[in-house]
Design a protein around this motif. Structure first.
Motif, PDB file in Angstrom:
ATOM      1  N   PRO A   3       2.411  -0.535 -10.137  1.00  0.00           N
ATOM      2  CA  PRO A   3       3.510  -1.209 -10.839  1.00  0.00           C
ATOM      3  C   PRO A   3       4.886  -0.999 -10.214  1.00  0.00           C
ATOM      4  CG  PRO A   3       2.026  -0.166 -12.391  1.00  0.00           C
ATOM      5  CD  PRO A   3       1.569   0.270 -11.039  1.00  0.00           C
ATOM      6  N   ARG A   4       5.087   0.103  -9.490  1.00  0.00           N
ATOM      7  CA  ARG A   4       6.402   0.343  -8.882  1.00  0.00           C
ATOM      8  C   ARG A   4       6.531  -0.239  -7.468  1.00  0.00           C
ATOM      9  NH1 ARG A   4      10.272   2.753 -10.831  1.00  0.00           N
ATOM     10  NH2 ARG A   4      11.136   3.303  -8.813  1.00  0.00           N
TER      11      ARG A   4
ATOM     12  N   GLY B  30       9.627  -3.380  -8.111  1.00  0.00           N
ATOM     13  CA  GLY B  30       9.511  -4.701  -8.742  1.00  0.00           C
ATOM     14  C   GLY B  30       9.802  -5.848  -7.786  1.00  0.00           C
TER      15      GLY B  30
ATOM     16  N   GLU C 156       0.728 -11.043  -5.531  1.00  0.00           N
ATOM     17  CA  GLU C 156       1.775 -10.360  -6.319  1.00  0.00           C
ATOM     18  C   GLU C 156       1.153  -9.682  -7.538  1.00  0.00           C
ATOM     19  OE1 GLU C 156       4.946 -12.853  -7.642  1.00  0.00           O
ATOM     20  OE2 GLU C 156       5.561 -13.466  -5.638  1.00  0.00           O
ATOM     21  N   LYS C 157       0.310 -10.440  -8.246  1.00  0.00           N
ATOM     22  CA  LYS C 157      -0.253  -9.926  -9.495  1.00  0.00           C
ATOM     23  C   LYS C 157      -1.165  -8.729  -9.238  1.00  0.00           C
ATOM     24  CE  LYS C 157      -1.491 -14.132 -10.895  1.00  0.00           C
ATOM     25  NZ  LYS C 157      -1.989 -15.265 -11.669  1.00  0.00           N
TER      26      LYS C 157
ATOM     27  N   GLN D 188       0.951  -5.677  -8.359  1.00  0.00           N
ATOM     28  CA  GLN D 188       1.631  -5.118  -9.540  1.00  0.00           C
ATOM     29  C   GLN D 188       0.658  -4.407 -10.472  1.00  0.00           C
ATOM     30  OE1 GLN D 188       4.029  -8.611 -10.808  1.00  0.00           O
ATOM     31  NE2 GLN D 188       5.737  -7.203 -10.520  1.00  0.00           N
TER      32      GLN D 188
END
Ligand SMILES: NC(=O)c1ccc[n+]([C@@H]2O[C@H](COP(=O)([O-])OP(=O)(O)OC[C@H]3O[C@@H](n4cnc5c(N)ncnc54)[C@H](OP(=O)(O)O)[C@@H]3O)[C@@H](O)[C@H]2O)c1
Length: 280
Positions: free
Chosen positions: A140-141, A203, A132-133, A136
């Motif tokens: 980021p989108r 997100g 996940e990190k 992102q």
């Protein structure tokens, strides 16, 4: 829509393949066609196909084995998604990546929402959180969907395991102090398709079936539905046991119930969906 699907032949991948709109241009890759841990191969395929959306259904999903197979689990669940996010960024594509309820430690007394802080209790959860990190940070989108207790007519899952064990065992011991929300992979696939069409989607999203149960209650629901069709199942006894008495290599969160206001419009009724597995 041009869509690259990775992990195309796992249970989620196959559920997506059954549901893609006919007018979408799809490149479906199993692990043999595209190993997502191979950065150069990912970039080659993405540059050539130029998808608008990449859907990542590939993952290392063996929760217990991940405890001792850490490098491989981390490569597939963290470095692979990072490779996809980097390639997506290069061609301006969206990435829809799947994560898990196991990013949480299960100590919260109420259901987990998207803004709750992850704190995994096993290596699988840690590798998925790292994924996940990395996604992102790179994109980021990107859309990251956390789901839980996935079942379908395909692959290995709890529903199939219960039915298989019932063929040879009269008594099944099933954990009754871990709670979560079963999720039908077909509903998750529809949710992914809906989010792919939503240009504003971005997100983290929680997406899972509507009712929280323990594994024991899930098993009871499975047997009560399936014994209508297979009367032999009526004689199978399901016994509730505690996590402490049921030794497994990896720890599991006791509470992995998730909710979301972001996906409330993509409702999933898991016990109704169980009938799809029946009729498959
Ligand atoms: N199953 C659950 O209960 C559950 C719960 C929460 C979240 N999730 C998440 O939901 C998603 C879908 O899970 P699933 O149940 O569909 O898993 P699955 O049935 O185990 O499928 C995973 C797929 O990933 C492929 N794969 C593994 N390594 C790969 C690599 N290096 N490159 C490309 N493909 C690779 C596998 O192919 P091979 O078999 O050829 O290796 C397999 O087809 C995953 O992100 C998982 O973490 C699942």
């Amino acid at each position: 829509m041009r869509v690259l699907l990775t992990g195309a032949y796992g249970q989620l991948g196959r559920s997506l393949l059954d549901r893609f709109p006919a007018d979408w241009v799809l490149l479906a890759c199993g692990s043999a066609e595209l190993d997502i841990t191979n950065r150069a191969a990912v970039e080659r395929i993405v540059r050539r196909f130029r998808p608008q959306v990449i859907m990542n259904a590939a993952a290392y999903t063996a929760v217990d084995k991940a405890e001792t197979d850490r490098i491989r689990a981390m490569k597939i669940n963290a470095i692979g998604p990072e490779n996809l996010a980097r390639a997506a960024r290069e061609v301006g594509a969206q990435l829809i990546h799947i994560s898990t309820d196991y990013v949480f430690d299960g100590s919260k007394p109420t259901p987990y929402i998207e803004s709750d802080a992850p704190c995994p209790v096993n290596f699988y959860g840690l590798s998925k959180w790292e994924g996940e990190k990395r996604v992102q940070a790179m994109l980021p989108r990107a859309i990251i969907i956390r789901t839980s207790w996935v079942f379908s007519e395909y692959g290995n899952n709890f529903v199939k395991t219960m039915l298989r064990l019932a063929q040879t065992q009269q008594t099944l011991r099933v954990v009754n102090d871990q709670r979560g929300c079963p999720t039908y992979a077909g509903d998750l696939a529809q949710a992914m398709i809906a989010l792919a069409r939503d240009v504003h989607a971005a997100g983290i999203y929680h997406y899972c079936g509507d009712k929280a149960v323990s594994w024991y209650e899930f098993a009871q629901t499975i047997f009560s539905l399936f014994s209508g069709y297979y009367p032999a199942l009526r004689s199978v006894e399901v016994l509730p046991v505690t996590t402490a008495s049921y030794k497994q290599q990896a720890s599991r969160p006791l509470n992995s119930v998730m909710v979301s206001e972001r996906t409330a419009h993509l409702y999933s009724c898991w016990d109704k969906a169980l009938e799809n597995v029946m009729s498959a």
